[in-house]
Scaffold this motif. Sequence first.
Motif, mmCIF file in Angstrom:
data_model
loop_
_atom_site.group_PDB
_atom_site.id
_atom_site.type_symbol
_atom_site.label_atom_id
_atom_site.label_comp_id
_atom_site.label_asym_id
_atom_site.label_seq_id
_atom_site.Cartn_x
_atom_site.Cartn_y
_atom_site.Cartn_z
ATOM 1 N N ALA A 337 1.344 1.993 -5.129
ATOM 2 C CA ALA A 337 1.122 0.854 -6.109
ATOM 3 C C ALA A 337 2.341 -0.023 -6.985
ATOM 4 C CB ALA A 337 0.688 1.163 -7.211
ATOM 5 N N ALA A 338 2.227 -1.547 -5.620
ATOM 6 C CA ALA A 338 3.122 -1.825 -5.477
ATOM 7 C C ALA A 338 3.816 -2.348 -7.165
ATOM 8 C CB ALA A 338 2.854 -3.607 -5.427
ATOM 9 N N ALA A 339 3.067 -1.856 -8.223
ATOM 10 C CA ALA A 339 3.855 -2.355 -9.647
ATOM 11 C C ALA A 339 4.992 -0.662 -10.029
ATOM 12 C CB ALA A 339 2.348 -1.846 -10.919
ATOM 13 N N GLU A 340 4.575 -0.133 -9.417
ATOM 14 C CA GLU A 340 5.477 1.352 -9.784
ATOM 15 C C GLU A 340 6.907 0.559 -9.154
ATOM 16 O OE1 GLU A 340 5.626 3.978 -11.151
ATOM 17 O OE2 GLU A 340 3.122 3.980 -11.468
ATOM 18 N N LEU A 360 5.008 -8.065 0.318
ATOM 19 C CA LEU A 360 4.053 -8.723 1.469
ATOM 20 C C LEU A 360 3.145 -7.561 1.869
ATOM 21 C CD1 LEU A 360 6.005 -11.582 4.164
ATOM 22 C CD2 LEU A 360 4.831 -12.114 1.417
ATOM 23 N N GLY A 361 2.960 -6.374 1.220
ATOM 24 C CA GLY A 361 2.272 -5.563 1.611
ATOM 25 C C GLY A 361 2.578 -4.668 2.989
ATOM 26 N N ARG A 362 3.948 -5.318 3.400
ATOM 27 C CA ARG A 362 4.532 -4.732 4.636
ATOM 28 C C ARG A 362 4.543 -2.881 4.304
ATOM 29 N NH1 ARG A 362 8.365 -8.056 3.080
ATOM 30 N NH2 ARG A 362 8.937 -9.778 5.688
ATOM 31 N N SER A 363 4.639 -2.192 5.980
ATOM 32 C CA SER A 363 4.540 -0.889 6.183
ATOM 33 C C SER A 363 6.233 -0.841 6.504
ATOM 34 C CB SER A 363 3.996 -0.213 7.718
ATOM 35 O OG SER A 363 5.012 -1.422 8.593
ATOM 36 N N LEU A 364 5.991 0.849 5.924
ATOM 37 C CA LEU A 364 7.357 1.544 5.400
ATOM 38 C C LEU A 364 9.020 0.985 6.787
ATOM 39 C CD1 LEU A 364 8.783 3.043 3.997
ATOM 40 C CD2 LEU A 364 8.165 5.059 5.381
ATOM 41 N N LYS A 365 7.928 0.928 8.247
ATOM 42 C CA LYS A 365 8.897 0.224 8.764
ATOM 43 C C LYS A 365 9.511 -0.856 9.222
ATOM 44 C CE LYS A 365 9.015 0.494 14.411
ATOM 45 N NZ LYS A 365 8.212 0.249 15.075
#
Length: 422
Positions: A337-340, A360-365
């Motif tokens: 979760a982004a909040a973490e 921006l909710g990017r992928s890990l890469k």
Amino acid sequence: MLTKAPRGTRDILPAETGMWQFFEEKVREVSRLFGYSEIRTPIFEHTELFLRGVGEVTDIVSKEMYTFTDRGQRSLTLRPEGTASVARAYLEHKMQGEAQPVKLYYVGPMFRYDRPQAGRYRQFHQYGVEVFGASDPTVDAEVIALPLSFFRSLGLKDFTLHINSVGCPKCRGEYRQQLQASLKEIVGELCKDCAERYDKNPMRILDCKNEQCQELTKDVPAQLELLCEECADHFAAVREALDALGESYIVNPRLVRGLDYYTKTAFEIMSSELGAQSTICGGGRYDHLLSTIGGPDVPGIGFAMGIERVLLAMEAAGVQPRADRGTDVFVATAGVAAAEALKVTLALRQAQVAADKDYLGRSLKAQLKYANRLGVRYLVILGAEEMQNGQATLRDMQTGEQETVTLAALTERVVALVREAK
Ligand code: ATP
Ligand code: MG
């Protein structure tokens, strides 16, 4: 028009602010070493202050001021220079009652309706100092030595000091007559501005940038040859002090100020790194400025330097400020979760670590690519599985080394690594 800054103004972009911060740190350092305290005056003042304190016959007042009427029908002006405001503040706060001399410095924007070109803007910045309440020639030498020593501390080498004495009201009357007499024949051939200066302010003719005017006036008498005894002694003492400091200078009899309250020492520092706009600092003594704006006759002296021009000279000389460290750590997430991630990031920031995360909710890469762009040294990876075990991965982007750290110990571990890397 909506997407363009007004003519003569410019944005100082992130790529440049490192240089500005470096400059400002050096300003604070040298000012403290020389015993000056900072003063911050308003950006605008009553127009009248500049009419009197800068002088109606100057280019600044006659052509360059940004003046407006406010809703209360007051005439106000964006400050074109710093001295008048600092002198006003000295009087307003009764600093003549404090231990003298009062030594002040300022840094900030000034506004002049100038013709924009390299090194000349409509909003520009100055660093300046003023000393009130001391007439000793060693003060003049100190006010000259400060910018010289400052320029060296910035890494500049190629600059030249020009000095002159513009006398005092006592010796100026005689000089003015001689000057007008010698200009009488040629006044018709001078530029329009100089023709006007002939009656109002003939000394300023020596300062004209027009080549023909310079050529025509090259043999006119100089104030320097007609100083009264007091002014001559003062000038000799300033030169002696500069000699004792090992500072070389050019005595330039054409360096003028041309207002009644300017007295004795006038100086300019030119950079050989710059073209037309080569004066990086100008200053002088103004023993009658305070009485001109309604105060007692307190002697004063100061200088102002154009920050943009000094930065241009630094750039030309290849001076590099130390690179800004920027962000130390990037907190990347994989299925968490982004909040973490925000929580971990804020904890790092609270521990004085410059940290950032993805928004921006990017992928890990894509997050890793972005972290690389930020130039961070360390990467914290919060993986869903690891998080459940109360752990995170910590990667050194420089060496590629990786370790698993408990979430409880994460901040402390990062703080230790960042401190070590400094
Ligand atoms: P100039 O002859 O170049 O117009 P000035 O005599 O008007 O200079 P001062 O009033 O003595 O300049 O100001 C001190 C310093 O401020 C100058 O030596 C210069 O470095 C800087 N300066 C003055 N006007 C500007 C401007 N429009 N843009 C950038 N810097 C400026
Ligand atoms: Mg000017």
